[in-house]
Design a protein around this motif. Structure first.
Motif, PDB file in Angstrom:
ATOM      1  N   SER A  99       0.845  -1.207   0.000  1.00 33.99           N
ATOM      2  CA  SER A  99       0.000   0.000   0.000  1.00 33.99           C
ATOM      3  C   SER A  99       0.872   1.245   0.000  1.00 33.99           C
ATOM      4  N   GLU A 136      -5.564   3.764  -2.093  1.00 26.38           N
ATOM      5  CA  GLU A 136      -6.514   2.674  -2.070  1.00 26.38           C
ATOM      6  C   GLU A 136      -5.931   1.544  -1.237  1.00 26.38           C
ATOM      7  N   SER A 140      -6.430  -2.504  -0.109  1.00 24.43           N
ATOM      8  CA  SER A 140      -7.106  -3.787  -0.298  1.00 24.43           C
ATOM      9  C   SER A 140      -7.400  -4.411   1.064  1.00 24.43           C
TER      10      SER A 140
END
Length: 304
Positions: free
Chosen positions: A95, A150, A152
């Motif tokens: 990330s 974003e 996950s």
């Protein structure tokens, strides 16, 4: 008693501040070609050797532990140090550093909950308010709101794993401190961390790595300042205070890291990050004020 409490707060704050300077050594070793996992292993082995030298000089009897207590150090060394570092670096890779940092500092929340179960520590309004302040502060300091990121589900779970693993040092360390000295806890923490990290670090198969004088100095520095001294101060303070309070105070670490980036690397600090720093410092002061009130109340009650 008031003096001892203040000293414990100072020890925890010093330990967390020393953790905050780890970025300097990590940056230098990264530039020398070491991977994140290799740096974590080098931190563990250098800390182990330095703690060993310290204990041999001071009191070799500190190396004695009962086999039935090994689980304390498996907890601090493998479940905490090794596990949270793996989760933390994995989250950075999948990330971003901002998200990894804020998920890592969910640790005080885990400590609050686990401490209420294991140590029967009270979930006071003061603690919860300080926890909220530190979470907001760490979010602002991380720069999360200024990034379009974003996340996950996998990265989220692994990132929370980092926070959970980070929290376990306060829990296992608190349990171990009831029977063992700080140096004993520290050396066995890094002994087991070293054993767990060695087979997965790839340190022996990396033919391109060069261990010159600069690299060796950074390895020693990494093992000494943000590790040996940091864990000694933190564990010493932890012996004299609630694990949940220590965990909240330890969130001064990202503040120190931010200031170090500003001073040494001329990294820009936004107004939002400054507000975040004030939130974290405010939470630390809030906990200290509560400690002093608790002591004063105790003295009055004892008089009566």
């Amino acid at each position: 008693m008031a003096y001892q409490t203040k000293l414990a707060l100072l020890y925890v704050a010093i330990g967390a501040s020393l953790w905050g300077i780890i970025g300097f050594f990590v940056k230098e070793l990264s530039l020398a070609g070491f991977t994140s996992l290799q740096i974590v292993f080098l931190r563990a082995i250098s800390a182990f050797l330095l703690f060993l030298l310290w204990i041999v000089i001071k009191d070799p009897a500190l190396l004695k532990i009962s086999l039935k207590d090994t689980w304390y150090f498996l907890g601090t060394g493998i479940l905490s140090v090794s596990f949270f570092n793996w989760c933390y670096f994995t989250t950075i890779q999948t990330s971003s550093l901002a998200i990894a940092a804020i998920l890592l500092y969910t640790a005080p929340a885990f400590v609050l909950v686990i401490s209420s179960i294991v140590f029967k520590e009270k979930l006071t309004h003061q603690k919860l308010l300080a926890l909220i302040a530190t979470f907001i502060g760490c979010t602002l300091v991380s720069g999360l709101f200024s990034s379009k990121l974003e996340l996950s589900i996998t990265s989220l779970l692994i990132g929370l794993g980092a926070g959970f693993g980070y929290s376990l040092y306060s829990i296992f360390g608190k349990l171990a401190s009831r029977k063992y000295e700080t140096l004993t806890i520290s050396i066995y923490t890094f002994f087991f961390a070293m054993l767990a990290l060695f087979p997965i670090s790839g340190i022996t198969s990396a033919n391109t790595l060069v261990f010159n004088s600069s690299v060796l100095l950074n390895i020693v520095g990494l093992g000494l300042f943000p590790t040996v001294f940091a864990y000694w101060f933190y564990t010493q303070g932890l012996k004299q205070m609630d694990a949940s309070k220590a965990a909240i105070i330890s969130t001064i670490e990202p503040v120190v890291a931010t200031l170090m980036g500003l001073i040494l690397y001329k990294e820009a600090v936004s107004f939002v990050q400054i507000i975040g720093i004030l939130f974290v410092l405010g939470a630390v002061l809030m906990i200290q004020e509560r400690n002093e009130k608790d002591i004063q109340t105790s003295i009055v009650q004892n008089r009566h």
